[in-house]
Design an enzyme around this catalytic site. Structure first.
Site, PDB file in Angstrom:
ATOM      1  N   ARG A   1      11.729  -1.918  11.074  1.00 20.14           N
ATOM      2  CA  ARG A   1      10.656  -1.454  11.960  1.00 20.14           C
ATOM      3  C   ARG A   1      10.465  -2.437  13.104  1.00 20.14           C
ATOM      4  O   ARG A   1      10.552  -3.648  12.903  1.00 20.14           O
ATOM      5  CB  ARG A   1       9.348  -1.329  11.155  1.00 20.14           C
TER       6      ARG A   1
ATOM      7  N   ARG B   1      11.827  -5.848   4.860  1.00 18.60           N
ATOM      8  CA  ARG B   1      11.701  -4.391   4.694  1.00 18.60           C
ATOM      9  C   ARG B   1      12.730  -3.646   5.546  1.00 18.60           C
ATOM     10  O   ARG B   1      12.991  -4.013   6.686  1.00 18.60           O
ATOM     11  CB  ARG B   1      10.297  -3.924   5.110  1.00 18.60           C
TER      12      ARG B   1
ATOM     13  N   LYS C   1       0.838  -1.218   0.000  1.00 22.68           N
ATOM     14  CA  LYS C   1       0.000   0.000   0.000  1.00 22.68           C
ATOM     15  C   LYS C   1       0.869   1.263   0.000  1.00 22.68           C
ATOM     16  O   LYS C   1       0.657   2.175  -0.790  1.00 22.68           O
ATOM     17  CB  LYS C   1      -0.914   0.052   1.240  1.00 22.68           C
TER      18      LYS C   1
ATOM     19  N   ARG D   1      -9.097   1.399   9.220  1.00 24.23           N
ATOM     20  CA  ARG D   1      -8.690   0.036   9.571  1.00 24.23           C
ATOM     21  C   ARG D   1      -9.795  -0.701  10.326  1.00 24.23           C
ATOM     22  O   ARG D   1      -9.631  -1.878  10.642  1.00 24.23           O
ATOM     23  CB  ARG D   1      -7.497   0.069  10.525  1.00 24.23           C
TER      24      ARG D   1
ATOM     25  N   ARG E   1      -0.140  -8.692  13.614  1.00 21.50           N
ATOM     26  CA  ARG E   1      -0.715  -7.744  12.643  1.00 21.50           C
ATOM     27  C   ARG E   1      -1.598  -8.459  11.635  1.00 21.50           C
ATOM     28  O   ARG E   1      -2.660  -7.944  11.261  1.00 21.50           O
ATOM     29  CB  ARG E   1       0.417  -6.992  11.923  1.00 21.50           C
TER      30      ARG E   1
HETATM   31  P1  AP5 Z   1       4.957  -1.500   1.867  1.00 20.14           P
HETATM   32  O1  AP5 Z   1       4.635  -0.701   0.657  1.00 20.14           O
HETATM   33  O2  AP5 Z   1       5.677  -0.838   2.988  1.00 20.14           O
HETATM   34  O3  AP5 Z   1       3.639  -2.272   2.376  1.00 20.14           O
HETATM   35  P2  AP5 Z   1       2.386  -1.744   3.192  1.00 20.14           P
HETATM   36  O4  AP5 Z   1       1.196  -2.427   2.647  1.00 20.14           O
HETATM   37  O5  AP5 Z   1       2.382  -0.258   3.229  1.00 20.14           O
HETATM   38  O6  AP5 Z   1       2.730  -2.387   4.583  1.00 20.14           O
HETATM   39  P3  AP5 Z   1       2.779  -1.775   6.059  1.00 20.14           P
HETATM   40  O7  AP5 Z   1       3.475  -2.818   6.898  1.00 20.14           O
HETATM   41  O8  AP5 Z   1       3.380  -0.402   6.094  1.00 20.14           O
HETATM   42  O9  AP5 Z   1       1.323  -1.727   6.402  1.00 20.14           O
HETATM   43  P4  AP5 Z   1       0.740  -1.816   7.781  1.00 20.14           P
HETATM   44  O10 AP5 Z   1      -0.654  -1.606   7.386  1.00 20.14           O
HETATM   45  O11 AP5 Z   1       1.006  -2.995   8.598  1.00 20.14           O
HETATM   46  O12 AP5 Z   1       1.566  -0.702   8.581  1.00 20.14           O
HETATM   47  P5  AP5 Z   1       1.222   0.790   8.960  1.00 20.14           P
HETATM   48  O13 AP5 Z   1       2.469   1.562   8.856  1.00 20.14           O
HETATM   49  O14 AP5 Z   1       0.014   1.270   8.247  1.00 20.14           O
HETATM   50  O15 AP5 Z   1       5.813  -2.778   1.379  1.00 20.14           O
HETATM   51  C1  AP5 Z   1       6.313  -3.726   2.306  1.00 20.14           C
HETATM   52  C2  AP5 Z   1       7.703  -4.212   1.820  1.00 20.14           C
HETATM   53  O16 AP5 Z   1       7.547  -4.906   0.584  1.00 20.14           O
HETATM   54  C3  AP5 Z   1       8.689  -3.074   1.530  1.00 20.14           C
HETATM   55  O17 AP5 Z   1       9.971  -3.494   1.897  1.00 20.14           O
HETATM   56  C4  AP5 Z   1       8.616  -2.869   0.008  1.00 20.14           C
HETATM   57  O18 AP5 Z   1       9.840  -2.406  -0.525  1.00 20.14           O
HETATM   58  C5  AP5 Z   1       8.285  -4.275  -0.466  1.00 20.14           C
HETATM   59  N1  AP5 Z   1       7.398  -4.292  -1.641  1.00 20.14           N
HETATM   60  C6  AP5 Z   1       6.334  -3.465  -1.896  1.00 20.14           C
HETATM   61  N2  AP5 Z   1       5.732  -3.804  -3.057  1.00 20.14           N
HETATM   62  C7  AP5 Z   1       6.429  -4.880  -3.528  1.00 20.14           C
HETATM   63  C8  AP5 Z   1       6.288  -5.703  -4.695  1.00 20.14           C
HETATM   64  N3  AP5 Z   1       5.313  -5.480  -5.605  1.00 20.14           N
HETATM   65  N4  AP5 Z   1       7.170  -6.723  -4.867  1.00 20.14           N
HETATM   66  C9  AP5 Z   1       8.140  -6.953  -3.948  1.00 20.14           C
HETATM   67  N5  AP5 Z   1       8.333  -6.213  -2.838  1.00 20.14           N
HETATM   68  C10 AP5 Z   1       7.475  -5.193  -2.629  1.00 20.14           C
HETATM   69  O19 AP5 Z   1       0.780   0.634  10.490  1.00 20.14           O
HETATM   70  C11 AP5 Z   1       1.716   0.305  11.496  1.00 20.14           C
HETATM   71  C12 AP5 Z   1       1.013   0.293  12.847  1.00 20.14           C
HETATM   72  O20 AP5 Z   1       0.493   1.617  13.131  1.00 20.14           O
HETATM   73  C13 AP5 Z   1      -0.225  -0.625  12.961  1.00 20.14           C
HETATM   74  O21 AP5 Z   1       0.132  -1.954  13.285  1.00 20.14           O
HETATM   75  C14 AP5 Z   1      -1.006   0.073  14.078  1.00 20.14           C
HETATM   76  O22 AP5 Z   1      -0.458  -0.194  15.333  1.00 20.14           O
HETATM   77  C15 AP5 Z   1      -0.795   1.545  13.769  1.00 20.14           C
HETATM   78  N6  AP5 Z   1      -1.809   2.077  12.852  1.00 20.14           N
HETATM   79  C16 AP5 Z   1      -1.608   2.587  11.591  1.00 20.14           C
HETATM   80  N7  AP5 Z   1      -2.769   2.976  11.048  1.00 20.14           N
HETATM   81  C17 AP5 Z   1      -3.739   2.711  11.976  1.00 20.14           C
HETATM   82  C18 AP5 Z   1      -5.143   2.876  11.975  1.00 20.14           C
HETATM   83  N8  AP5 Z   1      -5.796   3.391  10.921  1.00 20.14           N
HETATM   84  N9  AP5 Z   1      -5.828   2.494  13.100  1.00 20.14           N
HETATM   85  C19 AP5 Z   1      -5.194   1.994  14.176  1.00 20.14           C
HETATM   86  N10 AP5 Z   1      -3.853   1.792  14.214  1.00 20.14           N
HETATM   87  C20 AP5 Z   1      -3.132   2.162  13.128  1.00 20.14           C
END
Ligand code: AP5
Ligand code: ZN
Length: 216
Positions: A160, A127, A13, A88, A171
């Site tokens: 991270r 990552r 994403k 979420r 997660r």
């Molecule tokens: P990446 O693009 O970083 O993936 P992502 O879907 O953004 O994954 P996240 O882990 O960031 O999502 P998340 O939802 O768990 O975390 P968030 O920060 O929102 O890609 C991942 C890896 O794959 C990278 O290394 C990239 O280079 C690689 N990659 C990407 N595309 C690829 C491809 N096509 N092929 C190969 N490799 C690829 O949330 C973190 C924490 O914050 C949550 O756990 C929660 O505690 C809190 N939080 C955030 N938002 C909320 C909310 N709305 N409500 C409550 N808590 C929240």
């Protein structure tokens, strides 16, 4: 263009949101980035959020909704936005609906990225992130040209704290229980598009831009 990117942790994403925001001149709003920024700045909100995040649990709705409400009022969103990692939960989605209707705007599309569990675990485990400019890399799929430092700003890359094995498991479970119901929620509003997130970053992006063409 006003978009929501849905999908399990690690589906890509954030990677795709950054490209869309740059190409279409819209704001990228990542609640994960906003929360990590608050943790680094050691604000009261950040201190509260940290323990939830480290364990892979969701931060309480009220906290996250407040962050997004502030961002959506920002002039940088006038041209549109992509929400990455928000909503979420169903209450977050309902609150987003209220905030948007107060601004007299509505979402154009909700994209649900689909990637196998095996692939997301591999993406998350490899990552590496830049704590300074937020750039994201992958040791295997998207390595930095400067190896262990960020090739944009030179900062040392970090893993991270929630990309460790136990937190990844939590997660993925939290996603199934609390976030996956949003697929049906947005489908019932005729806003949902399913997108195959497997394959290389550029290939996924090509499919994504094709889907987004009518909303430019
Ligand atoms: P990446 O693009 O970083 O993936 P992502 O879907 O953004 O994954 P996240 O882990 O960031 O999502 P998340 O939802 O768990 O975390 P968030 O920060 O929102 O890609 C991942 C890896 O794959 C990278 O290394 C990239 O280079 C690689 N990659 C990407 N595309 C690829 C491809 N096509 N092929 C190969 N490799 C690829 O949330 C973190 C924490 O914050 C949550 O756990 C929660 O505690 C809190 N939080 C955030 N938002 C909320 C909310 N709305 N409500 C409550 N808590 C929240
Ligand atoms: Zn950097």
């Amino acid at each position: 263009m006003r978009l929501v990117f849905l999908g399990a942790p690690g589906v890509g994403k954030g990677t795709q949101a950054e490209k869309v925001a740059a190409q279409f001149g819209i704001a990228k709003i990542s609640t994960g980035d906003l929360l990590r920024e608050a943790v680094r700045a050691q604000t009261v909100l950040g201190k509260d959020a940290k323990s939830y995040m480290d364990q892979g649990k969701l931060v309480p709705d009220s906290v996250v909704i407040g962050l997004v409400r502030d961002k959506l009022s920002d002039p940088s969103c006038a041209n549109g936005f992509v929400l990455d990692g928000f909503p979420r939960t169903v209450p977050q989605a309902e609150e987003l609906g209220h905030v948007l209707s107060q601004h007299n705007i509505r979402l154009d599309r909700v994209i649900n990225f689909q990637v196998s569990r095996e692939d997301v675990v591999r993406r998350l485990s490899g990552r590496r992130s830049c704590p300074k400019c937020q750039a994201t890399f992958h040791v295997e799929f998207a390595p930095s040209k400067k190896s262990d430092s960020c090739d944009r700003c030179g900062e040392a890359l970090v893993q991270r704290s929630d990309d460790k094995r136990d937190a990844i498991e939590t997660r993925l479970r939290v996603y199934e229980e609390q976030t996956a119901p949003l697929i049906a929620y947005y489908d019932s509003k005729h806003l949902l598009t399913q997108l195959d997130g497997a394959g290389a970053v550029e290939a996924v992006y090509q499919n994504l831009t094709r889907v987004l063409t009518p909303y430019k």
